[in-house]
Every structure is written in structure tokens, then in C-alpha cells.
Design a protein around this motif. Structure first.
Motif, short mmCIF file in Angstrom:
data_model
loop_
_atom_site.label_atom_id
_atom_site.label_comp_id
_atom_site.label_asym_id
_atom_site.label_seq_id
_atom_site.Cartn_x
_atom_site.Cartn_y
_atom_site.Cartn_z
N GLY A 189 -0.44 -8.86 -4.01
CA GLY A 189 0.01 -10.08 -4.69
C GLY A 189 1.27 -9.86 -5.51
N THR A 190 1.39 -8.67 -6.07
CA THR A 190 2.58 -8.34 -6.85
C THR A 190 3.81 -8.34 -5.97
OG1 THR A 190 1.27 -7.03 -8.41
CG2 THR A 190 3.64 -6.56 -8.31
N LEU A 191 3.73 -7.66 -4.83
CA LEU A 191 4.86 -7.63 -3.90
C LEU A 191 5.17 -9.03 -3.39
CD1 LEU A 191 7.05 -6.22 -2.28
CD2 LEU A 191 5.30 -5.63 -0.57
N ARG A 192 4.13 -9.80 -3.09
CA ARG A 192 4.33 -11.18 -2.61
C ARG A 192 5.09 -12.00 -3.66
NH1 ARG A 192 -0.65 -12.29 -1.54
NH2 ARG A 192 -0.50 -11.67 0.63
N ASN A 193 4.76 -11.83 -4.93
CA ASN A 193 5.46 -12.55 -6.00
C ASN A 193 6.92 -12.13 -6.09
OD1 ASN A 193 3.22 -14.06 -6.73
ND2 ASN A 193 2.58 -12.60 -8.29
N THR A 250 0.84 -1.20 0.00
CA THR A 250 0.00 0.00 0.00
C THR A 250 0.87 1.25 0.00
OG1 THR A 250 -1.80 -1.15 1.13
CG2 THR A 250 -1.79 1.25 1.26
N ASP A 251 1.90 1.26 0.82
CA ASP A 251 2.81 2.41 0.87
C ASP A 251 3.46 2.68 -0.49
OD1 ASP A 251 2.26 2.71 3.56
OD2 ASP A 251 4.18 1.88 4.24
N LEU A 252 3.75 1.61 -1.23
CA LEU A 252 4.42 1.74 -2.52
C LEU A 252 3.45 1.90 -3.69
CD1 LEU A 252 7.18 -0.99 -2.05
CD2 LEU A 252 7.44 1.50 -1.92
N GLY A 253 2.18 1.66 -3.43
CA GLY A 253 1.19 1.78 -4.49
C GLY A 253 1.17 0.60 -5.44
N VAL A 254 1.54 -0.58 -4.94
CA VAL A 254 1.49 -1.79 -5.76
C VAL A 254 0.51 -2.77 -5.15
CG1 VAL A 254 3.87 -1.50 -6.56
CG2 VAL A 254 3.43 -2.95 -4.60
N ASP A 255 0.09 -3.72 -5.94
CA ASP A 255 -0.83 -4.75 -5.46
C ASP A 255 -0.11 -5.67 -4.47
OD1 ASP A 255 -3.53 -6.14 -5.97
OD2 ASP A 255 -2.06 -7.76 -6.21
#
Length: 54
Positions: free
Chosen positions: A36-40, A29-34
Motif C-alpha cells: 500500500g505504501t508503494l501504491r500511494n 517486497t523486493d524493497l521491503g516496503v508495504d
């Protein structure tokens, strides 16, 4: 689909790891990405560290 540079991905994973107790959701959220994307991205980095290809 949005493309993120490899450096951004690596920095995002490093940021997540540098925040003890942080959740993937909060960092994403802080980075503005999904989330699931960060998890991947984290999974890819973990795969590289363990010597497996991801």
C-alpha cells in the motif's frame, strides 16, 4: 510509522515502472516496503505528472 526519504520513494516508483510486467506487490517486497505504501507513492507521482496536487 517509518519515514522514507523522497529520493527513495522516487527511486522505488522508477524501479516499478522500469520492470515490465512487475506487480506492485513484487517490487514492494523486493524493497521491503508495504504494498500500500508503494501504491500511494505511485499515485502521488501520477498526480504530479497530471498537474493535480496530491
Amino acid at each position: 510509522m517509518k519515514h522514507y526519504p523522497a529520493e527513495f520513494k522516487a527511486d522505488a516508483v522508477a524501479l516499478y515502472r522500469s520492470r515490465p510486467g512487475a506487480t506492485i506487490n513484487s517490487v514492494a517486497t523486493d524493497l521491503g516496503v508495504d504494498t500500500g505504501t508503494l501504491r500511494n507513492w505511485i499515485r502521488v507521482v501520477d498526480g504530479r505528472r497530471s498537474g493535480t496536487s496530491a
